[in-house]
Write a protein that holds these residues in place. Structure first.
Motif, PDB file in Angstrom:
ATOM      1  N   ALA A  43      50.443  45.810  48.626  1.00 37.12           N
ATOM      2  CA  ALA A  43      51.291  44.946  49.465  1.00 37.12           C
ATOM      3  C   ALA A  43      50.972  45.088  50.947  1.00 37.12           C
ATOM      4  O   ALA A  43      51.083  44.126  51.710  1.00 37.12           O
ATOM      5  CB  ALA A  43      52.763  45.247  49.202  1.00 37.12           C
ATOM      6  N   GLU A  44      50.560  46.274  51.360  1.00 36.59           N
ATOM      7  CA  GLU A  44      50.273  46.509  52.776  1.00 36.59           C
ATOM      8  C   GLU A  44      49.089  45.687  53.283  1.00 36.59           C
ATOM      9  O   GLU A  44      48.910  45.522  54.488  1.00 36.59           O
ATOM     10  CB  GLU A  44      50.039  48.001  53.043  1.00 36.59           C
ATOM     11  CG  GLU A  44      48.796  48.571  52.402  1.00 36.59           C
ATOM     12  CD  GLU A  44      48.918  48.904  50.911  1.00 36.59           C
ATOM     13  OE1 GLU A  44      47.891  49.190  50.284  1.00 36.59           O
ATOM     14  OE2 GLU A  44      50.033  48.849  50.366  1.00 36.59           O
ATOM     15  N   ASP A  45      48.270  45.155  52.370  1.00 33.41           N
ATOM     16  CA  ASP A  45      47.113  44.346  52.751  1.00 33.41           C
ATOM     17  C   ASP A  45      47.467  42.869  52.982  1.00 33.41           C
ATOM     18  O   ASP A  45      46.641  42.109  53.464  1.00 33.41           O
ATOM     19  CB  ASP A  45      46.026  44.415  51.677  1.00 33.41           C
ATOM     20  CG  ASP A  45      45.404  45.788  51.570  1.00 33.41           C
ATOM     21  OD1 ASP A  45      45.516  46.586  52.530  1.00 33.41           O
ATOM     22  OD2 ASP A  45      44.810  46.082  50.518  1.00 33.41           O
ATOM     23  N   TYR A  46      48.679  42.471  52.609  1.00 31.17           N
ATOM     24  CA  TYR A  46      49.045  41.058  52.638  1.00 31.17           C
ATOM     25  C   TYR A  46      49.956  40.715  53.809  1.00 31.17           C
ATOM     26  O   TYR A  46      50.742  41.538  54.264  1.00 31.17           O
ATOM     27  CB  TYR A  46      49.736  40.657  51.329  1.00 31.17           C
ATOM     28  CG  TYR A  46      48.771  40.585  50.181  1.00 31.17           C
ATOM     29  CD1 TYR A  46      48.134  39.397  49.855  1.00 31.17           C
ATOM     30  CD2 TYR A  46      48.461  41.717  49.441  1.00 31.17           C
ATOM     31  CE1 TYR A  46      47.220  39.340  48.812  1.00 31.17           C
ATOM     32  CE2 TYR A  46      47.555  41.672  48.401  1.00 31.17           C
ATOM     33  CZ  TYR A  46      46.942  40.479  48.094  1.00 31.17           C
ATOM     34  OH  TYR A  46      46.034  40.424  47.070  1.00 31.17           O
ATOM     35  N   VAL A  81      58.635  29.007  49.174  1.00 33.86           N
ATOM     36  CA  VAL A  81      57.218  29.061  48.829  1.00 33.86           C
ATOM     37  C   VAL A  81      56.524  29.862  49.920  1.00 33.86           C
ATOM     38  O   VAL A  81      56.623  29.533  51.101  1.00 33.86           O
ATOM     39  CB  VAL A  81      56.602  27.641  48.737  1.00 33.86           C
ATOM     40  CG1 VAL A  81      55.113  27.726  48.426  1.00 33.86           C
ATOM     41  CG2 VAL A  81      57.342  26.796  47.704  1.00 33.86           C
ATOM     42  N   TYR A  82      55.843  30.912  49.519  1.00 33.82           N
ATOM     43  CA  TYR A  82      55.128  31.777  50.455  1.00 33.82           C
ATOM     44  C   TYR A  82      53.626  31.506  50.349  1.00 33.82           C
ATOM     45  O   TYR A  82      53.073  31.492  49.250  1.00 33.82           O
ATOM     46  CB  TYR A  82      55.365  33.249  50.114  1.00 33.82           C
ATOM     47  CG  TYR A  82      56.797  33.687  50.232  1.00 33.82           C
ATOM     48  CD1 TYR A  82      57.292  34.177  51.440  1.00 33.82           C
ATOM     49  CD2 TYR A  82      57.666  33.615  49.154  1.00 33.82           C
ATOM     50  CE1 TYR A  82      58.613  34.581  51.553  1.00 33.82           C
ATOM     51  CE2 TYR A  82      58.988  34.015  49.268  1.00 33.82           C
ATOM     52  CZ  TYR A  82      59.450  34.497  50.460  1.00 33.82           C
ATOM     53  OH  TYR A  82      60.760  34.894  50.575  1.00 33.82           O
ATOM     54  N   GLY A  83      52.977  31.315  51.490  1.00 34.24           N
ATOM     55  CA  GLY A  83      51.517  31.267  51.567  1.00 34.24           C
ATOM     56  C   GLY A  83      51.044  32.633  52.021  1.00 34.24           C
ATOM     57  O   GLY A  83      51.237  33.003  53.179  1.00 34.24           O
ATOM     58  N   LEU A  84      50.459  33.395  51.107  1.00 37.59           N
ATOM     59  CA  LEU A  84      50.090  34.787  51.367  1.00 37.59           C
ATOM     60  C   LEU A  84      48.580  34.930  51.538  1.00 37.59           C
ATOM     61  O   LEU A  84      47.807  34.235  50.880  1.00 37.59           O
ATOM     62  CB  LEU A  84      50.544  35.669  50.202  1.00 37.59           C
ATOM     63  CG  LEU A  84      52.027  35.597  49.849  1.00 37.59           C
ATOM     64  CD1 LEU A  84      52.291  36.327  48.547  1.00 37.59           C
ATOM     65  CD2 LEU A  84      52.847  36.187  50.973  1.00 37.59           C
ATOM     66  N   ARG A  85      48.199  35.868  52.405  1.00 39.96           N
ATOM     67  CA  ARG A  85      46.772  36.129  52.632  1.00 39.96           C
ATOM     68  C   ARG A  85      46.524  37.634  52.657  1.00 39.96           C
ATOM     69  O   ARG A  85      47.241  38.387  53.313  1.00 39.96           O
ATOM     70  CB  ARG A  85      46.327  35.512  53.960  1.00 39.96           C
ATOM     71  CG  ARG A  85      44.866  35.756  54.307  1.00 39.96           C
ATOM     72  CD  ARG A  85      44.482  35.046  55.607  1.00 39.96           C
ATOM     73  NE  ARG A  85      45.469  35.218  56.670  1.00 39.96           N
ATOM     74  CZ  ARG A  85      45.476  36.258  57.512  1.00 39.96           C
ATOM     75  NH1 ARG A  85      44.577  37.218  57.415  1.00 39.96           N
ATOM     76  NH2 ARG A  85      46.415  36.340  58.457  1.00 39.96           N
ATOM     77  N   ASN A  86      45.485  38.049  51.941  1.00 41.98           N
ATOM     78  CA  ASN A  86      45.053  39.441  51.976  1.00 41.98           C
ATOM     79  C   ASN A  86      44.202  39.618  53.231  1.00 41.98           C
ATOM     80  O   ASN A  86      43.183  38.947  53.408  1.00 41.98           O
ATOM     81  CB  ASN A  86      44.244  39.787  50.725  1.00 41.98           C
ATOM     82  CG  ASN A  86      43.877  41.243  50.657  1.00 41.98           C
ATOM     83  OD1 ASN A  86      43.303  41.805  51.580  1.00 41.98           O
ATOM     84  ND2 ASN A  86      44.185  41.872  49.534  1.00 41.98           N
ATOM     85  N   GLN A  87      44.634  40.509  54.123  1.00 41.43           N
ATOM     86  CA  GLN A  87      43.937  40.710  55.397  1.00 41.43           C
ATOM     87  C   GLN A  87      42.575  41.364  55.227  1.00 41.43           C
ATOM     88  O   GLN A  87      41.720  41.243  56.098  1.00 41.43           O
ATOM     89  CB  GLN A  87      44.799  41.573  56.324  1.00 41.43           C
ATOM     90  CG  GLN A  87      46.114  40.915  56.679  1.00 41.43           C
ATOM     91  CD  GLN A  87      46.975  41.816  57.506  1.00 41.43           C
ATOM     92  OE1 GLN A  87      47.014  41.678  58.725  1.00 41.43           O
ATOM     93  NE2 GLN A  87      47.657  42.766  56.864  1.00 41.43           N
ATOM     94  N   ARG A  88      42.358  42.064  54.126  1.00 45.86           N
ATOM     95  CA  ARG A  88      41.070  42.728  53.898  1.00 45.86           C
ATOM     96  C   ARG A  88      40.049  41.810  53.245  1.00 45.86           C
ATOM     97  O   ARG A  88      38.890  41.802  53.624  1.00 45.86           O
ATOM     98  CB  ARG A  88      41.257  43.966  53.028  1.00 45.86           C
ATOM     99  CG  ARG A  88      42.026  45.068  53.709  1.00 45.86           C
ATOM    100  CD  ARG A  88      42.177  46.243  52.758  1.00 45.86           C
ATOM    101  NE  ARG A  88      43.133  47.197  53.277  1.00 45.86           N
ATOM    102  CZ  ARG A  88      42.816  48.377  53.758  1.00 45.86           C
ATOM    103  NH1 ARG A  88      41.552  48.743  53.784  1.00 45.86           N
ATOM    104  NH2 ARG A  88      43.745  49.184  54.202  1.00 45.86           N
TER     105      ARG A  88
END
Length: 101
Positions: free
Chosen positions: A37-40, A60-67
């Motif tokens: 979760a800490e990556d998003y 509705v959530y638009g989620l992105r993995n920062q890594r």
């Protein structure tokens, strides 16, 4: 994080996010969020509140993995009805994303 309150339907929000490259479904594959979760971050948040019935609420959530830059969506009705770790993760993502923006 961009918050929108004026979309017509959940489907319209999902279509808009799909066009922006948010294709992974975290409702089906929540383990990715659970274990990292800490990556998003939340890039987009579409909140719909029913005009006549509070039970029509959905987000509705638009989620992105920062890594990895993987983008996806997570859809929930009334977040207060979600229990356990899933609710905690989403609330923490909202707090963290608001603080970054």
């Amino acid at each position: 994080m961009e918050t929108k309150y004026d979309y017509l339907t959940v489907t319209a929000a999902l279509n808009e996010l799909q066009d922006l490259g948010y294709s992974h479904d975290f409702n089906i594959d929540f383990d990715k969020l659970f274990f990292s979760a800490e990556d998003y971050v939340i890039d987009y948040l579409y909140r719909y509140e029913g005009i006549t019935n509070p039970s029509d609420e959905s987000t509705v959530y638009g989620l992105r993995n920062q890594r990895t830059d993987e983008k996806g969506v997570f859809v929930v009705g009334d977040l207060s009805l979600v229990e356990g770790k899933k609710r905690e993760i989403i609330i923490n993502l909202e707090i963290r994303s608001k603080n970054q923006g």
